[in-house]
Each structure stands twice: as structure tokens, then as C-alpha cells.
Design a protein around this motif. Structure first.
Motif, PDB file in Angstrom:
ATOM      1  N   LEU A 169      12.787 -14.922 -22.075  1.00 16.27           N
ATOM      2  CA  LEU A 169      13.294 -14.296 -23.294  1.00 16.27           C
ATOM      3  C   LEU A 169      12.209 -14.238 -24.369  1.00 16.27           C
ATOM      4  O   LEU A 169      12.021 -13.207 -25.021  1.00 16.27           O
ATOM      5  N   ASN A 170      11.520 -15.352 -24.542  1.00 10.37           N
ATOM      6  CA  ASN A 170      10.456 -15.376 -25.551  1.00 10.37           C
ATOM      7  C   ASN A 170       9.358 -14.372 -25.218  1.00 10.37           C
ATOM      8  O   ASN A 170       8.807 -13.720 -26.104  1.00 10.37           O
ATOM      9  N   GLN A 171       9.058 -14.237 -23.945  1.00  8.19           N
ATOM     10  CA  GLN A 171       8.071 -13.248 -23.504  1.00  8.19           C
ATOM     11  C   GLN A 171       8.520 -11.831 -23.841  1.00  8.19           C
ATOM     12  O   GLN A 171       7.731 -11.009 -24.307  1.00  8.19           O
ATOM     13  N   ALA A 172       9.798 -11.554 -23.590  1.00 11.66           N
ATOM     14  CA  ALA A 172      10.321 -10.206 -23.871  1.00 11.66           C
ATOM     15  C   ALA A 172      10.224  -9.902 -25.359  1.00 11.66           C
ATOM     16  O   ALA A 172       9.834  -8.795 -25.758  1.00 11.66           O
ATOM     17  N   ILE A 173      10.563 -10.906 -26.185  1.00 14.85           N
ATOM     18  CA  ILE A 173      10.479 -10.706 -27.641  1.00 14.85           C
ATOM     19  C   ILE A 173       9.022 -10.492 -28.051  1.00 14.85           C
ATOM     20  O   ILE A 173       8.702  -9.598 -28.836  1.00 14.85           O
ATOM     21  N   LYS A 174       8.146 -11.302 -27.468  1.00  8.56           N
ATOM     22  CA  LYS A 174       6.723 -11.221 -27.821  1.00  8.56           C
ATOM     23  C   LYS A 174       6.158  -9.851 -27.431  1.00  8.56           C
ATOM     24  O   LYS A 174       5.474  -9.195 -28.222  1.00  8.56           O
ATOM     25  N   GLN A 175       6.458  -9.424 -26.219  1.00  8.74           N
ATOM     26  CA  GLN A 175       5.931  -8.131 -25.770  1.00  8.74           C
ATOM     27  C   GLN A 175       6.455  -6.981 -26.630  1.00  8.74           C
ATOM     28  O   GLN A 175       5.708  -6.062 -26.974  1.00  8.74           O
ATOM     29  N   ALA A 176       7.750  -7.057 -26.986  1.00  7.54           N
ATOM     30  CA  ALA A 176       8.321  -6.012 -27.848  1.00  7.54           C
ATOM     31  C   ALA A 176       7.626  -6.015 -29.206  1.00  7.54           C
ATOM     32  O   ALA A 176       7.351  -4.952 -29.782  1.00  7.54           O
ATOM     33  N   GLY A 177       7.327  -7.206 -29.701  1.00  9.92           N
ATOM     34  CA  GLY A 177       6.636  -7.325 -30.987  1.00  9.92           C
ATOM     35  C   GLY A 177       5.227  -6.760 -30.920  1.00  9.92           C
ATOM     36  O   GLY A 177       4.790  -6.017 -31.808  1.00  9.92           O
ATOM     37  N   GLU A 178       4.520  -7.084 -29.836  1.00 10.23           N
ATOM     38  CA  GLU A 178       3.142  -6.605 -29.685  1.00 10.23           C
ATOM     39  C   GLU A 178       3.052  -5.082 -29.622  1.00 10.23           C
ATOM     40  O   GLU A 178       2.066  -4.481 -30.048  1.00 10.23           O
ATOM     41  N   ARG A 179       4.115  -4.474 -29.091  1.00  9.90           N
ATOM     42  CA  ARG A 179       4.111  -3.006 -29.027  1.00  9.90           C
ATOM     43  C   ARG A 179       4.619  -2.369 -30.320  1.00  9.90           C
ATOM     44  O   ARG A 179       4.827  -1.161 -30.384  1.00  9.90           O
ATOM     45  N   GLY A 180       4.901  -3.211 -31.298  1.00  5.08           N
ATOM     46  CA  GLY A 180       5.294  -2.686 -32.602  1.00  5.08           C
ATOM     47  C   GLY A 180       6.760  -2.316 -32.744  1.00  5.08           C
ATOM     48  O   GLY A 180       7.161  -1.705 -33.728  1.00  5.08           O
ATOM     49  N   PHE A 181       7.577  -2.691 -31.762  1.00  6.48           N
ATOM     50  CA  PHE A 181       8.981  -2.292 -31.839  1.00  6.48           C
ATOM     51  C   PHE A 181       9.777  -3.119 -32.844  1.00  6.48           C
ATOM     52  O   PHE A 181      10.852  -2.728 -33.259  1.00  6.48           O
ATOM     53  N   LEU A 182       9.269  -4.288 -33.188  1.00  6.24           N
ATOM     54  CA  LEU A 182      10.094  -5.197 -33.982  1.00  6.24           C
ATOM     55  C   LEU A 182       9.650  -5.294 -35.454  1.00  6.24           C
ATOM     56  O   LEU A 182       9.948  -6.284 -36.120  1.00  6.24           O
ATOM     57  N   ALA A 183       8.999  -4.273 -35.949  1.00  8.70           N
ATOM     58  CA  ALA A 183       8.562  -4.314 -37.346  1.00  8.70           C
ATOM     59  C   ALA A 183       9.757  -4.554 -38.269  1.00  8.70           C
ATOM     60  O   ALA A 183      10.778  -3.878 -38.161  1.00  8.70           O
ATOM     61  N   GLY A 184       9.628  -5.528 -39.133  1.00  5.70           N
ATOM     62  CA  GLY A 184      10.716  -5.838 -40.069  1.00  5.70           C
ATOM     63  C   GLY A 184      11.847  -6.646 -39.468  1.00  5.70           C
ATOM     64  O   GLY A 184      12.859  -6.907 -40.114  1.00  5.70           O
ATOM     65  N   ILE A 185      11.695  -7.012 -38.204  1.00  6.52           N
ATOM     66  CA  ILE A 185      12.759  -7.751 -37.517  1.00  6.52           C
ATOM     67  C   ILE A 185      12.154  -9.037 -36.971  1.00  6.52           C
ATOM     68  O   ILE A 185      11.076  -9.008 -36.391  1.00  6.52           O
ATOM     69  N   ASN A 186      12.835 -10.132 -37.156  1.00  5.24           N
ATOM     70  CA  ASN A 186      12.351 -11.374 -36.566  1.00  5.24           C
ATOM     71  C   ASN A 186      13.437 -11.951 -35.664  1.00  5.24           C
ATOM     72  O   ASN A 186      14.549 -12.237 -36.109  1.00  5.24           O
ATOM     73  N   ILE A 187      13.127 -12.081 -34.383  1.00  2.51           N
ATOM     74  CA  ILE A 187      14.113 -12.624 -33.438  1.00  2.51           C
ATOM     75  C   ILE A 187      13.643 -13.983 -32.952  1.00  2.51           C
ATOM     76  O   ILE A 187      12.513 -14.118 -32.485  1.00  2.51           O
ATOM     77  N   GLU A 188      14.512 -14.958 -33.089  1.00  2.00           N
ATOM     78  CA  GLU A 188      14.173 -16.313 -32.663  1.00  2.00           C
ATOM     79  C   GLU A 188      15.231 -16.810 -31.677  1.00  2.00           C
ATOM     80  O   GLU A 188      16.423 -16.582 -31.889  1.00  2.00           O
ATOM     81  N   VAL A 189      14.772 -17.439 -30.622  1.00  2.00           N
ATOM     82  CA  VAL A 189      15.739 -18.021 -29.685  1.00  2.00           C
ATOM     83  C   VAL A 189      16.033 -19.447 -30.132  1.00  2.00           C
ATOM     84  O   VAL A 189      15.120 -20.237 -30.340  1.00  2.00           O
ATOM     85  N   ARG A 190      17.295 -19.755 -30.330  1.00  2.00           N
ATOM     86  CA  ARG A 190      17.717 -21.116 -30.637  1.00  2.00           C
ATOM     87  C   ARG A 190      18.483 -21.648 -29.440  1.00  2.00           C
ATOM     88  O   ARG A 190      19.360 -20.972 -28.927  1.00  2.00           O
ATOM     89  N   GLU A 191      18.161 -22.847 -29.047  1.00  2.00           N
ATOM     90  CA  GLU A 191      18.832 -23.400 -27.878  1.00  2.00           C
ATOM     91  C   GLU A 191      19.985 -24.310 -28.264  1.00  2.00           C
ATOM     92  O   GLU A 191      19.904 -25.068 -29.228  1.00  2.00           O
ATOM     93  N   GLY A 192      21.036 -24.237 -27.474  1.00  2.00           N
ATOM     94  CA  GLY A 192      22.146 -25.168 -27.626  1.00  2.00           C
ATOM     95  C   GLY A 192      21.736 -26.516 -27.045  1.00  2.00           C
ATOM     96  O   GLY A 192      20.587 -26.724 -26.660  1.00  2.00           O
ATOM     97  N   ALA A 193      22.704 -27.428 -26.984  1.00  2.00           N
ATOM     98  CA  ALA A 193      22.386 -28.747 -26.449  1.00  2.00           C
ATOM     99  C   ALA A 193      23.520 -29.263 -25.563  1.00  2.00           C
ATOM    100  O   ALA A 193      23.718 -30.453 -25.423  1.00  2.00           O
TER     101      ALA A 193
END
Lengths: 143, 399
Positions: free
Chosen positions: B135-159
Motif C-alpha cells: 500500500l505504501n508503495q502504491a501511494i509513493k508511486q502515485a505521488g512520484e508521478r504527480g497524481f497526489l498533488a495537494g493530497i496526503n494519504i497515510e496508512v494507519r494500522e489498527g492493533a
């Protein structure tokens, strides 16, 4: 020692508890007291969070945690026989930790691997389509 | 009605670790359209036209939810993906995350842009920690291609807490607290995470967004029934020869799913929607799967004739008692009382009055519990008493 919660807020508590557990293997009383003081929270609130979640432990655990799923789809595929095989293999019952701290063994609720029931997690790895005969070889991988 | 792949279209086709393979399948075209061509109002309008309803079980109209959060005053808003798939017998979100994480990132990004959320979260259950890197890779790759400008997506894990799949408990968990449910109102679109306007959508709901935006709401609404548009992804397990994930047009029958596709034989009953879901006897296999009838989050557990309904119910209630967050007494005490009674039946020591007590308790829990867990916990009890009353009467103690 730098304080583990420096610059943090109560909202970071769950993340900090998980980090502490990753580091020490469990969440000690000292950790909880320290977190309470630094985050300016009551000790009971910290303890409340630390004991709410099943993946957090306030007792020392083994290096490897076996969580076998006991929910209905795994019950239908006879997880009980697999659990017995684990008990025999490592000599402990669910809820216990081996004396050498190699394994902790728990029964858990649905882990979302019902298509390969019976299934278990060892640490973060899923093992599915289990049979009692497969156990010994799988456990070999975890030292 | 046939299988139809809208949400699962990319599963098995794209490489979940490589954004280029997703781009080849029209990936991020919907997000680009939202940025370049559509106003938030138009996005919401498309969603309303589509008739898309929440796939996490409650079935709330997605367009309405987004509109409420969009219209709520304030600059600080949040979009959250609920990937805390904990319902017993559900694994469809896992399958989709494993195979097509980019569709989720795109769907969530569209949600964030539409309502004006600068910060978004994917709340991933601890049991799925092995999906975190992907998931983090997918977010990172989308960010690197400029798709996530103005958007910040963070994965939070449950416990490890079933209740955190309930949206208000989920928000408390992100806030670092015990995952206990909140009384409502206020609802999340007006006061959610950190008391700010928030939308929380299931993985599958968000994965429906890119195709709807690309093809239009009207296109989506062509499939399905009057009040259940599009397809639904089901997780089928238990006594079937082909357990797995199936996507069907809404309105398909339970028989098509359980018998024709998954290979169920000698079916006695099917539990739909997990522990708080419904119990459907074999005689009702022609039931339609839709919001009008039965759906839940799409967990389908099949039991053959060798299974004992009292045992099934007892185990189900044990699970709910264990996972009740404990905040409200109807649920905390009610589920525990049910376990005590059902345990007697498993030993053949039930009492005549127990059946009445279970019925009364069921109605009290449904009326007075704070959230879906306690409100729906009596479902399997009531269904079992309706369809398999004999199984209980046979276990009444004879003095």
C-alpha cells in the motif's frame, strides 16, 4: 535516554505503544508510566489503550507469535486439529509462551484468510490450507 | 445474472507493485478528469446518479455522504478508507488490496479532492500488516508521478480489534484511543475525526469510484436492482468446493453465488454478512442479493447438512461478546447473556423460558445499543429461532 514520547501528543499514544512493543517485545509498566507522564495523561488511560487491542501485550511474549484463527470458517475446516498439532509441537497451550521464548501461541478471531482455512498468522506471515502434518515444517522457519 | 467485473477488473491483470501496469488500464484517468474537468458538485452529482451505496454493510448512499462533508463548513476535513476488514468470513478487501492497490489510492484521492480533505488515511487492520508495504508503495508511486498533488494519504494500522471497523471506533483509534463507539448524532460528515467533517468509505466503495467517474453515473446505474446499483464483491467460504472472491451484479441470487459459482453441496444454511449478519436456510437460496434483501459487507459462509445450528450460533455469539467494545451495556451485557444461554443449549440443558428470554433480549439490544454491533448481534439469534426452532426445542432439558 531520550524520552520516547518527546514532542508527541495523546493522539500518538497508540502508535507509540506499538513502537514500544516492536522494540521491547511487549509494553512494560515502565513504558506505560513514562508515556503517561510525557503525554500528560492518566496512567489508567494509557493502560486502557494498551489492554484494549489484541495485538498489544503488557506481558513479555515470545520472539514469534502464532495466532491461529478460531472463527467459524476455520472451525468448519477443523482448525482444532491444527491447534492440537501446534500444542504438541511446542508443548504449550493457547495463551502461553514457551520457556525459551521462541513462541507465544494464541487463538485469534477471523484474520481474513477464510478462502484458505484453516489459517494462522505467525508474526506477520499468513499460512493457509493448514493440516496438522504441515505444522512442524512451518515452525522450523521461525527461530 | 452473471459475474461481472467492475471492481475486480484489474485484479490479476495489473502488477500491484508497478504503477505503469495500472496506467495501461486507464489508471488515474478518473482522477485527472476530476482535477481538469469536473467541479466537486459534478462529482457528487455523478455519484448520486450512479446510485452507489456503501459496500461496508450499511449501504448509505455514497454521493449523499460526500455531499454532506463537502457542504460542511471548515477547512480541515478528512477522507478515510476503512480497510479494517474484520467481519467473520470476509476477505474481499484483502484480495483487492493485494491485487489492485492503485484503484484504492485513486478512489481515495478523488474523495479527498471532492470534499476538500488535505489529509487522508487508510486504516488497515493489524492482521493485514503484510499488505502495508504494498500500500505504501502504491501511494509513493502515485505521488512520484504527480497524481497526489495537494493530497496526503497515510496508512494507519489498527492493533487488533473487530470493533474498529465500526466507523466511530475507527476514528477514535486513529486518535490514539481505545476503539470505542461514539453516540450519534453528530455523524462523521459533520463531526468526525478530530471533530472535523470526515467521510469514511469501505475499500470496495472507493474502488468503485474510478470506473464511475470514467464511464459516468448513468453507466453504473444500468446494472443492478431498483435500489442496489452496480455489482458487489462477495467472500465465500465454508462448505464449498471453490471458496474465494466473486463479483456479481446486484440482484443475483444466493444460489448462483453459493451453488453455481462456489460449488456448495448439501447446503443447510448460509450466513450472510458475518457474525452480525443473517442466517438463510437452504429453502431460501433463491433470495436475491441486494440492499433490499440481504447483503452486509458480502461475507458468505456456507454450512452443509452435517452442521449444527446451535453450535454455529453459540460460536457466533462468543465472537461478538469477545469483540464488544464494552461501552454500552445492552451490547456488553446482552452478548454475554446470550452466550450463557446458548451454552446451555449446546449441552442440551436449555429451558423453555430461555427462548423467550433470547427473543426479549434481542429486541432490547436492537433498540438500545449504541452501534451496529449490538444492534445487529441478535440477527443470527432471531433468524435461527425463526428457521431452525426445532434445533433449540430439541435441546431443552427434560427433567
Amino acid at each position: 535516554m531520550t524520552n520516547i514520547a518527546e514532542g508527541k501528543t495523546p493522539e500518538d499514544l497508540l502508535v507509540l505503544l506499538k513502537e514500544a512493543q516492536d522494540e521491547e517485545g511487549y509494553i512494560s509498566e515502565e513504558t506505560m508510566i513514562e508515556l503517561a507522564e510525557t503525554l500528560d495523561m492518566s496512567r489508567s488511560d494509557v493502560y486502557g489503550v494498551a489492554t484494549f487491542y489484541s495485538f498489544l501485550s503488557t506481558r513479555p511474549q515470545g520472539r514469534n507469535i502464532i495466532r491461529i484463527c478460531k472463527s467459524l470458517p476455520c472451525h468448519l475446516k477443523n482448525y482444532e486439529s491444527v491447534a492440537e498439532s501446534i500444542e504438541k509441537e511446542i508443548g504449550i497451550k493457547p495463551g502461553q509462551t514457551t520457556a525459551d521464548r521462541r513462541f507465544s501461541f494464541e487463538l485469534t478471531n477471523c484474520i481474513g484468510a477464510c478462502d484458505k482455512a484453516p489459517a494462522m498468522l505467525i508474526n506477520d506471515d499468513v499460512h493457509g490450507n493448514l493440516t496438522p502434518g504441515k505444522i512442524s515444517q512451518i515452525l522450523e522457519e521461525y527461530k | 445474472m452473471p459475474e461481472k467485473r467492475i471492481v475486480l477488473k484489474n485484479c490479476g491483470i495489473v502488477d500491484p507493485g508497478n504503477i505503469d501496469s495500472y496506467l495501461e488500464q486507464d489508471g488515474f484517468k478518473a482522477l485527472r478528469k476530476v482535477r481538469d474537468e469536473l467541479t466537486p458538485e459534478q462529482v457528487i452529482e455523478e455519484l448520486k446518479t450512479s446510485g452507489l451505496r456503501g459496500r461496508g454493510g450499511a449501504g448509505f448512499p455514497c454521493g449523499v455522504k460526500w455531499e454532506m462533508a463537502y457542504q460542511a463548513p471548515g477547512d480541515e476535513k478528512y477522507a478515510i478508507c476503512n480497510a479494517d476488514e474484520g467481519e467473520v468470513g470476509t476477505f474481499k478487501d484483502r484480495y483487492m488490496l493485494e491485487n489492485d492497490p492503485f484503484s484504492l489510492v485513486e478512489g481515495l484521492a478523488i474523495a479527498a479532492l471532492t470534499i476538500g480533505a488535505k489529509q487522508s488515511y487508510i486504516y488497515l487492520r493489524a492482521e493485514y500488516h503484510y499488505l502495508l508495504d504494498l500500500l505504501n508503495q502504491a501511494i509513493k508511486q502515485a505521488g512520484e508521478r504527480g497524481f497526489l498533488a495537494g493530497i496526503n494519504i497515510e496508512v494507519r494500522e489498527g492493533a487488533g480489534a473487530y470493533i474498529c471497523g465500526e466507523e466511530s471506533a475507527l476514528m477514535d483509534s486513529i486518535e490514539g484511543k481505545r476503539g470505542e463507539v461514539r453516540p450519534r448524532p453528530p455523524f462523521p460528515p459533520t463531526q468526525g475525526l478530530r471533530a472535523k467533517p470526515t467521510i469514511i468509505n469501505n475499500v470496495e466503495t472507493l474502488m468503485n469510484i474510478p470506473p464511475i467517474i470514467r464511464n459516468g453515473g448513468e453507466w453504473f446505474s444500468r446494472e443492478g436492482t431498483e435500489r442496489s446499483k452496480g455489482t458487489k464483491v462477495f467472500s465465500v467460504s465454508g462448505d464449498v468446493t471453490r471458496p474465494g472472491v466473486y463479483e456479481l451484479v446486484l440482484g443475483s441470487t444466493l444460489k448462483e453465488l453459493v451453488v453455481d459459482l462456489a460449488g456448495g453441496e448439501n447446503v443447510k444454511l448460509v450466513q450472510i454478512g458475518g457474525a452480525t449478519g443473517r442466517i438463510v436456510p437452504e429453502t431460501m437460496l433463491d433470495t436475491e442479493l441486494s440492499f433490499e434483501t440481504i447483503l452486509g459487507a458480502g461475507a458468505v459462509t456456507v454450512f452443509n447438512r452435517s452442521r449444527d445450528v446451535v453450535d454455529i450460533l453459540y460460536r457466533t455469539m462468543e465472537f461478538l461478546a469477545e469483540e464488544s467494545c464494552g461501552k454500552c451495556s445492552p451490547c456488553r451485557e446482552g452478548t454475554a447473556a446470550m452466550v450463557t444461554i446458548l451454552e446451555k443449549f449446546t449441552r442440551g440443558q436449555g429451558e423453555e423460558s430461555d427462548i423467550t428470554v433470547m427473543e426479549q433480549l434481542s429486541s432490547a439490544m436492537t433498540l438500545s445499543s449504541l452501534c451496529g454491533l449490538g444492534q445487529a448481534a441478535p440477527n443470527p439469534v432471531m433468524d435461527s429461532l425463526q428457521h431452525f426452532r426445532n434445533a433449540f426445542e430439541e435441546r431443552i432439558r427434560v427433567d
